[in-house]
Design an enzyme around this catalytic site. Structure first.
Site, PDB file in Angstrom:
ATOM      1  N   HIS A  86     -27.633  11.618  23.214  1.00  0.00           N
ATOM      2  CA  HIS A  86     -27.034  12.149  21.991  1.00  0.00           C
ATOM      3  C   HIS A  86     -28.032  12.452  20.875  1.00  0.00           C
ATOM      4  O   HIS A  86     -27.666  13.071  19.882  1.00  0.00           O
ATOM      5  CB  HIS A  86     -25.957  11.189  21.497  1.00  0.00           C
ATOM      6  CG  HIS A  86     -24.860  10.979  22.505  1.00  0.00           C
ATOM      7  ND1 HIS A  86     -24.038  12.000  22.935  1.00  0.00           N
ATOM      8  CD2 HIS A  86     -24.473   9.871  23.187  1.00  0.00           C
ATOM      9  CE1 HIS A  86     -23.179  11.529  23.821  1.00  0.00           C
ATOM     10  NE2 HIS A  86     -23.417  10.247  24.007  1.00  0.00           N
ATOM     11  N   CYS A 141     -18.859   5.096  28.211  1.00  0.00           N
ATOM     12  CA  CYS A 141     -20.269   5.482  28.311  1.00  0.00           C
ATOM     13  C   CYS A 141     -21.074   4.442  29.074  1.00  0.00           C
ATOM     14  O   CYS A 141     -21.947   4.783  29.879  1.00  0.00           O
ATOM     15  CB  CYS A 141     -20.855   5.679  26.919  1.00  0.00           C
ATOM     16  SG  CYS A 141     -20.373   7.232  26.136  1.00  0.00           S
ATOM     17  N   HIS A 187       0.831  -1.204   0.000  1.00  0.00           N
ATOM     18  CA  HIS A 187       0.000   0.000   0.000  1.00  0.00           C
ATOM     19  C   HIS A 187       0.866   1.254   0.000  1.00  0.00           C
ATOM     20  O   HIS A 187       1.789   1.367   0.802  1.00  0.00           O
ATOM     21  CB  HIS A 187      -0.900   0.042   1.241  1.00  0.00           C
ATOM     22  CG  HIS A 187      -1.619  -1.242   1.517  1.00  0.00           C
ATOM     23  ND1 HIS A 187      -2.656  -1.697   0.724  1.00  0.00           N
ATOM     24  CD2 HIS A 187      -1.459  -2.167   2.501  1.00  0.00           C
ATOM     25  CE1 HIS A 187      -3.098  -2.848   1.210  1.00  0.00           C
ATOM     26  NE2 HIS A 187      -2.392  -3.149   2.279  1.00  0.00           N
ATOM     27  N   ARG A 204     -14.323   4.600  24.106  1.00  0.00           N
ATOM     28  CA  ARG A 204     -15.348   5.587  24.450  1.00  0.00           C
ATOM     29  C   ARG A 204     -16.684   4.909  24.722  1.00  0.00           C
ATOM     30  O   ARG A 204     -17.406   5.297  25.650  1.00  0.00           O
ATOM     31  CB  ARG A 204     -15.489   6.610  23.318  1.00  0.00           C
ATOM     32  CG  ARG A 204     -16.485   7.708  23.634  1.00  0.00           C
ATOM     33  CD  ARG A 204     -16.061   8.474  24.867  1.00  0.00           C
ATOM     34  NE  ARG A 204     -17.060   9.438  25.292  1.00  0.00           N
ATOM     35  CZ  ARG A 204     -17.300   9.754  26.567  1.00  0.00           C
ATOM     36  NH1 ARG A 204     -16.614   9.168  27.542  1.00  0.00           N
ATOM     37  NH2 ARG A 204     -18.206  10.649  26.866  1.00  0.00           N
ATOM     38  N   CYS A 206     -28.094   5.500  24.734  1.00  0.00           N
ATOM     39  CA  CYS A 206     -27.255   6.462  23.992  1.00  0.00           C
ATOM     40  C   CYS A 206     -28.129   7.544  23.364  1.00  0.00           C
ATOM     41  O   CYS A 206     -27.774   8.728  23.354  1.00  0.00           O
ATOM     42  CB  CYS A 206     -26.477   5.747  22.890  1.00  0.00           C
ATOM     43  SG  CYS A 206     -25.532   4.300  23.397  1.00  0.00           S
TER      44      CYS A 206
END
Length: 240
Positions: free
Chosen positions: A160, A201, A61, A197, A156
């Site tokens: 949010h 939460c 790559h 993360r 969630c």
């Protein structure tokens, strides 16, 4: 690329649709993210570039071929018969082509490589893989996003979606989009993955997190990518 990314971030506020967490930050943090010399996440990007060279990734790559790659993940992987995220693809590539042991998702090497590859797409819009074979994972991810969890009995979506833009303990509640990972979080004083993360939460609502390699994380990632489509890749983003 840096100039384009800055322009793209500035244009976010001009249209409707999803709003990046970048918009809810203080001007000082926004300036830190914009400036590659002030953004601590760029240290991981530099290390990832060195690893990309040392580990022979350039044998298959070129950096130019990495442009736009991160904007498409998670994608469908026929070998797994399900989704795979960018970190998983990097680990898979190292294992299959180099015979190297898989890297733990939160290891410094894995975060650095993911940050470097994702940084090549910075400023480009998220364009999730349209493969319909990802639809079951996305539906599962949306269900998990809306499922109440833990002793606080919160989902969630309640934070949010329903309360985005309001304040909690003095801090603005963002829409919770995943367009900057791996990102540098001031709370962590380091770079971290989306899975970290998500676990944070879950702990925050006093819920037991999924096991580290649970398929639920990939389902959530697949849904969150579709939910944030059109936002630009910010890696490495900065968040409070």
């Amino acid at each position: 690329m840096r100039r384009f990314a800055t322009l793209a971030l500035a244009l976010l506020a001009l249209g409707a649709g999803p709003r990046s967490g970048f918009e809810t930050m203080t001007p000082e943090l926004q300036a830190m993210q914009r400036d590659d010399f002030a953004n601590p996440g760029m240290l991981w990007v530099a290390e990832g570039e060195a690893l990309f060279q040392r580990q022979g990734c350039t044998g298959c790559h070129t950096p130019a071929q990495m442009v736009g790659v991160a904007a498409r993940y998670p994608v469908f992987d026929a070998g797994r018969d399900g989704p795979i995220d960018l970190a998983g693809r990097i680990a898979q590539c190292r294992e299959q082509r180099q015979g190297a042991a898989p890297l733990p998702t939160e290891s410094p090497e894995a975060l650095a490589l993911a940050a470097y590859v994702a940084n090549q797409s910075r400023g480009l819009p998220l364009a999730p893989d349209p493969d319909p074979r990802l639809d079951p994972a996305r539906r599962q991810g949306e269900a998990l996003f809306r499922e109440r969890r833990g002793q606080l009995n919160l989902s969630c979506a309640q934070c949010h979606d329903d309360n985005a833009g309001r304040r909690l303990a003095g801090s603005a509640i963002p829409e919770g989009h995943a367009n900057g990972y791996p990102l540098y979080r001031l709370e962590w004083q380091g770079l971290g993955s989306l899975r970290r993360r998500l676990r944070s939460c879950m702990v925050g609502v006093r819920s037991e997190p999924f096991p580290p390699d649970a398929p639920e994380y990939l389902a959530l990632e697949a849904y969150l990518a579709m939910r944030a489509r059109g936002l630009v890749v910010e890696t490495p983003a900065i968040r409070p």
